[in-house]
Scaffold this motif. Structure first.
Motif, mmCIF file in Angstrom:
data_model
loop_
_atom_site.group_PDB
_atom_site.id
_atom_site.type_symbol
_atom_site.label_atom_id
_atom_site.label_comp_id
_atom_site.label_asym_id
_atom_site.label_seq_id
_atom_site.Cartn_x
_atom_site.Cartn_y
_atom_site.Cartn_z
ATOM 1 N N LEU A 120 0.822 -1.212 0.000
ATOM 2 C CA LEU A 120 0.000 0.000 0.000
ATOM 3 C C LEU A 120 0.851 1.254 0.000
ATOM 4 O O LEU A 120 1.875 1.326 0.687
ATOM 5 N N ASP A 121 0.388 2.239 -0.739
ATOM 6 C CA ASP A 121 0.989 3.558 -0.745
ATOM 7 C C ASP A 121 0.762 4.184 0.635
ATOM 8 O O ASP A 121 -0.342 4.070 1.193
ATOM 9 N N GLY A 122 1.773 4.817 1.196
ATOM 10 C CA GLY A 122 1.681 5.373 2.546
ATOM 11 C C GLY A 122 0.553 6.372 2.728
ATOM 12 O O GLY A 122 -0.174 6.340 3.729
ATOM 13 N N GLU A 123 0.379 7.281 1.769
ATOM 14 C CA GLU A 123 -0.685 8.280 1.874
ATOM 15 C C GLU A 123 -2.064 7.629 1.804
ATOM 16 O O GLU A 123 -2.968 7.979 2.563
ATOM 17 N N ARG A 124 -2.215 6.666 0.907
ATOM 18 C CA ARG A 124 -3.507 5.970 0.790
ATOM 19 C C ARG A 124 -3.800 5.150 2.047
ATOM 20 O O ARG A 124 -4.937 5.102 2.509
#
Length: 189
Positions: A173-177
């Protein structure tokens, strides 16, 4: 180099949110997919129209950087994020499929699905198909989850899938998402 793969098998709002949440995914288009003839040079002469699989079904086109996320990882996440072992029926709205853009990609997807079968208790119903056509959803429903995760459908249907994604594939997973998903999960209804 950015490449793409098309995926069907679930509501395109759900699939869009799942794949937009991943590192290495640069764009997700949601809409309607149809299968076409097997790409030239494919090891099969599969004709989707013989089986009614050239009908349009909900799906997404995922544009990704294979140096950041592998095709095999995308297919694995796809298989685990919808009912890939359930018989969807021919020509149904949520046909479980991976749509390849060329013969090497079709061969790779076919091999990936076969290898991942061992991780499922029932036979996978997901088909590896040649890409036919894509029709983009209307603008007002694109980015459905991330535009407003508090919508009832997002809370009831999409958020639980994203939480499972976080549990099973959190490293992708993308950190911001990931932060957005967790914040939405903490927000009271």
């Amino acid at each position: 180099m950015i490449t793409k793969i098309a995926l069907g098998g679930s509501c395109h709002w759900c699939s869009e949110a799942i794949f937009r949440s991943l590192k290495g995914v640069v764009e997700v288009e949601q809409g309607w997919l149809s299968a076409g003839a097997a790409p030239a040079g494919s090891p099969t002469c599969y004709d989707a129209s013989r089986y009614g699989e050239d009908d349009f079904c909900e799906g997404v086109v995922v544009h990704f950087d294979p140096e950041q996320i592998a095709l095999a990882t995308l297919v694995e996440i796809h298989l685990h994020s919808h009912g890939s072992t359930l018989e969807q029926g021919v020509g149904r709205r949520y046909r479980s499929a991976v749509y390849a853009y060329d013969a090497p990609q079709l061969a790779a997807v076919t091999d990936i699905i076969a290898k991942l079968q061992n991780g499922f208790d029932a036979p996978l119903q997901t088909r590896a198909l040649g890409f036919g056509e894509f029709r983009l959803s209307r603008e007002s429903i694109r980015d459905y989850y991330y535009a407003d995760p508090d919508k009832p459908f997002c809370r009831v249907r999409i958020q639980p899938r994203l939480m499972r994604l976080l549990q099973q594939f959190g490293e992708h997973l993308d950190g911001e998402r990931k932060a957005q998903i967790l914040a939405a999960a903490r927000t009271p209804e």
